[in-house]
Design an enzyme around this catalytic site. Sequence first.
Site, mmCIF file in Angstrom:
data_model
loop_
_atom_site.group_PDB
_atom_site.id
_atom_site.type_symbol
_atom_site.label_atom_id
_atom_site.label_comp_id
_atom_site.label_asym_id
_atom_site.label_seq_id
_atom_site.Cartn_x
_atom_site.Cartn_y
_atom_site.Cartn_z
ATOM 1 N N ARG A 60 67.289 -64.820 -23.082
ATOM 2 C CA ARG A 60 66.651 -64.251 -21.902
ATOM 3 C C ARG A 60 66.807 -62.741 -21.988
ATOM 4 O O ARG A 60 67.917 -62.241 -22.114
ATOM 5 C CB ARG A 60 67.255 -64.786 -20.608
ATOM 6 C CG ARG A 60 66.336 -64.555 -19.407
ATOM 7 C CD ARG A 60 66.864 -65.173 -18.121
ATOM 8 N NE ARG A 60 66.884 -66.618 -18.152
ATOM 9 C CZ ARG A 60 67.226 -67.368 -17.111
ATOM 10 N NH1 ARG A 60 67.587 -66.793 -15.970
ATOM 11 N NH2 ARG A 60 67.224 -68.678 -17.201
ATOM 12 N N SER A 156 62.952 -68.108 -15.520
ATOM 13 C CA SER A 156 63.337 -68.595 -14.200
ATOM 14 C C SER A 156 62.979 -67.578 -13.114
ATOM 15 O O SER A 156 61.832 -67.224 -12.935
ATOM 16 C CB SER A 156 64.814 -68.950 -14.178
ATOM 17 O OG SER A 156 65.166 -69.610 -12.986
ATOM 18 N N ASP A 312 61.802 -71.620 -6.847
ATOM 19 C CA ASP A 312 61.762 -70.384 -7.616
ATOM 20 C C ASP A 312 60.584 -70.473 -8.592
ATOM 21 O O ASP A 312 59.890 -71.498 -8.638
ATOM 22 C CB ASP A 312 63.103 -70.129 -8.317
ATOM 23 C CG ASP A 312 63.445 -71.183 -9.357
ATOM 24 O OD1 ASP A 312 62.841 -72.276 -9.305
ATOM 25 O OD2 ASP A 312 64.319 -70.936 -10.205
ATOM 26 N N ASP A 314 59.965 -71.078 -11.712
ATOM 27 C CA ASP A 314 59.793 -72.185 -12.656
ATOM 28 C C ASP A 314 60.116 -73.530 -12.020
ATOM 29 O O ASP A 314 60.180 -74.552 -12.702
ATOM 30 C CB ASP A 314 60.619 -71.969 -13.924
ATOM 31 C CG ASP A 314 62.126 -72.036 -13.690
ATOM 32 O OD1 ASP A 314 62.575 -71.662 -12.580
ATOM 33 O OD2 ASP A 314 62.854 -72.460 -14.604
ATOM 34 N N ASP A 316 62.680 -75.041 -10.738
ATOM 35 C CA ASP A 316 63.861 -75.881 -10.953
ATOM 36 C C ASP A 316 64.906 -75.688 -9.849
ATOM 37 O O ASP A 316 65.877 -76.447 -9.785
ATOM 38 C CB ASP A 316 64.474 -75.658 -12.339
ATOM 39 C CG ASP A 316 65.015 -74.258 -12.568
ATOM 40 O OD1 ASP A 316 64.778 -73.365 -11.723
ATOM 41 O OD2 ASP A 316 65.672 -74.031 -13.609
ATOM 42 N N ARG A 317 64.702 -74.705 -8.972
ATOM 43 C CA ARG A 317 65.600 -74.503 -7.841
ATOM 44 C C ARG A 317 64.832 -74.725 -6.531
ATOM 45 O O ARG A 317 63.614 -74.617 -6.488
ATOM 46 C CB ARG A 317 66.187 -73.094 -7.844
ATOM 47 C CG ARG A 317 67.220 -72.844 -8.936
ATOM 48 C CD ARG A 317 67.675 -71.390 -8.905
ATOM 49 N NE ARG A 317 68.848 -71.165 -9.720
ATOM 50 C CZ ARG A 317 68.828 -70.895 -11.020
ATOM 51 N NH1 ARG A 317 67.658 -70.830 -11.646
ATOM 52 N NH2 ARG A 317 69.943 -70.693 -11.698
ATOM 53 N N THR A 387 80.651 -73.921 -14.899
ATOM 54 C CA THR A 387 79.446 -73.424 -14.238
ATOM 55 C C THR A 387 78.224 -73.595 -15.128
ATOM 56 O O THR A 387 78.267 -73.317 -16.317
ATOM 57 C CB THR A 387 79.624 -71.936 -13.900
ATOM 58 O OG1 THR A 387 80.826 -71.768 -13.172
ATOM 59 C CG2 THR A 387 78.468 -71.423 -13.089
ATOM 60 N N GLU A 411 74.738 -77.291 -8.250
ATOM 61 C CA GLU A 411 75.460 -76.033 -8.360
ATOM 62 C C GLU A 411 75.090 -75.167 -7.164
ATOM 63 O O GLU A 411 74.002 -75.294 -6.604
ATOM 64 C CB GLU A 411 75.134 -75.310 -9.665
ATOM 65 C CG GLU A 411 73.681 -74.905 -9.824
ATOM 66 C CD GLU A 411 73.402 -74.201 -11.142
ATOM 67 O OE1 GLU A 411 74.349 -74.028 -11.928
ATOM 68 O OE2 GLU A 411 72.245 -73.836 -11.372
ATOM 69 N N LYS A 425 68.642 -79.307 -13.211
ATOM 70 C CA LYS A 425 68.219 -79.042 -11.839
ATOM 71 C C LYS A 425 66.709 -79.189 -11.734
ATOM 72 O O LYS A 425 65.984 -78.866 -12.681
ATOM 73 C CB LYS A 425 68.692 -77.668 -11.374
ATOM 74 C CG LYS A 425 68.319 -76.508 -12.268
ATOM 75 C CD LYS A 425 68.997 -75.255 -11.763
ATOM 76 C CE LYS A 425 68.726 -74.062 -12.675
ATOM 77 N NZ LYS A 425 69.414 -74.185 -13.982
#
Length: 598
Positions: A60, A156, A312, A314, A316-317, A387, A411, A425
């Site tokens: 990233r 993300s 978000d 992409d 996934d959240r 994490t 998370e 996620k």
Amino acid sequence: MAFIKKFGNKELDDKIEEWIRWDKRDDTCDEIKKLVQNDNENELNNRLLKRMAFGTAGLRARMGAGYSMMNDLTIIQTTQGFAKYMLTVTPNVRKNGVVIGFDGRHNSHRFAQRVARVLTLQNIKVYTMSHTCPTPFVPYTVLSKGCDWGIMVTASHNPKDDNGYKVYYSNGAQIIEPHDEYISRSILENLEPWENVWQLDETDNNLCTDVYKETFTNYIKDLEGLCHFKDENSKTDVKFTYTAMHGVGYPAIQKAFEIFNLPKPIPVIEQVEVDPEFTTVQFPNPEEGKSALNLAMKTADENDCKVILANDPDADRLALAEKQANGEWKCFSGNELGSLYLWWLSTRLDITNTSRGDVYAIASTVSSQIIGSIARVENFKFEETLTGFKWMGNKAHELRKKGKTVLFAFEEAIGFMCSDKVLDKDGISAAVVLAEMIIHLAKENLNCKQQLEKIYEKYGQHISRNSYFICHDEATINKLFNDIRNFDGKGKYPSHCGRFEIKYIRDLTTGYDNSQPDNKPILPVSASSQMLTFTFSNGCIATLRTSGTEPKIKYYTEYCAEPGRSREEVSNELNEMIEAIIEHFYRPKENHLTPRPN
């Protein structure tokens, strides 16, 4: 190449010539040439003598020319090395294949095409997406198609100039060590672009299968197994406002709501379509709360709607905001949402006749301990991991192999896994599960905030406060953590933070944990990242850690109180502890740290 100015630094001069020889994109090649013509030696050093590190989160970085940035050449180099590693570790990959997805960012589609081109040159079968897709589609397809690997081109919720490269293994979870180390080594052994690798129009179509429609259809169909109250959902007068945060979530959200018989979501028109410029938000991250949800709140108010669901970019959240009786919007933290999800999903166990002894919930070590509290009272198991969802996804896979049921994983950074069809996620499934819960609560004349209070009454007050400081200087970050390890100037950890006594210290950077008989932590140790956890005598837990993808020094604090104590009392003491942590451990003025923007 006669125009190239020699800087007198052979390593740099060689890298400049190498880049111009290897890079076949005019825009990035010209970018390097312009830096040379402008005598920008420092920038050239940063771009050409440094390289993006490939880690368990993949890559990233900012997009631009140079080996330290995301661009066509570094995508090609990364995939060349990765392809060689695939063939070594998973020799059947040519038959089992690799799934490739991409988000709506600048260059993501072309980067995904570059990946496919490299893999097909090695006669590796690829399953491609012909359209932008939510990140969860990739791990879903890895499992549903039995692929050996998955690659998602996404950054993300990072700023618009960034992009990334996320890798999944055959178990459907993100890769963990030592895959990253071996892939990184293989990349460095395969840097020179292969013959014909730049010809995108020559990708072998016999090796490429577009599975976007199939994946979309099957993913939505599998969501139906999470729905328990279709009739109730269809009769509700609850409304939902939805924002994709300029990302890819809206098409899947629409279909997911439909299969749950939920009312059609009210879209935030300015944000539901893909926009790689993220025009309406400073940070495309719904975790930032009200600052990222202003337009959603405006849309909700205009439609007399009291619930906002936000993915978000992409998808996934998932974030939730709920309008309270006093007219204020409450933005729920990831820990608060995790509490609501686990309460709700645990109440569904009786409906599905699942044996609680084989049921597990998973959370990262910086997430709320209320997950463990609920699991103890409701007689199922709780597992803690490091994490990051890579650890939770791999733990879920491990438990599934033993015949266990993974009820939920989460998370605190608003990441939730409500189904083991996706071992990562997933903001789409999280949205519809939450929407069904909200409708059910409404029948009882309750909202999410009121239900959360009931959860705390039963399982104990669990109050979390999480935030971060920004620091771009790695030396300063390392000094900050090393100063804590040498708090007394004699190589000892602190025994107090201000007036608060520290009972236990766990250091997952150096491998120390004085809560264990041998002083060795149970969780894995990684010297490449900073992570310190303090357990205070009053029951508060605080973790300080660096981010793997952003220039942040984060802190996570939670006060886990026994049932019976007032929330105000616990909250006030936690705030005092956070002030002490900032004053004694972070020392922001001395270390020139930038506070989190409001």
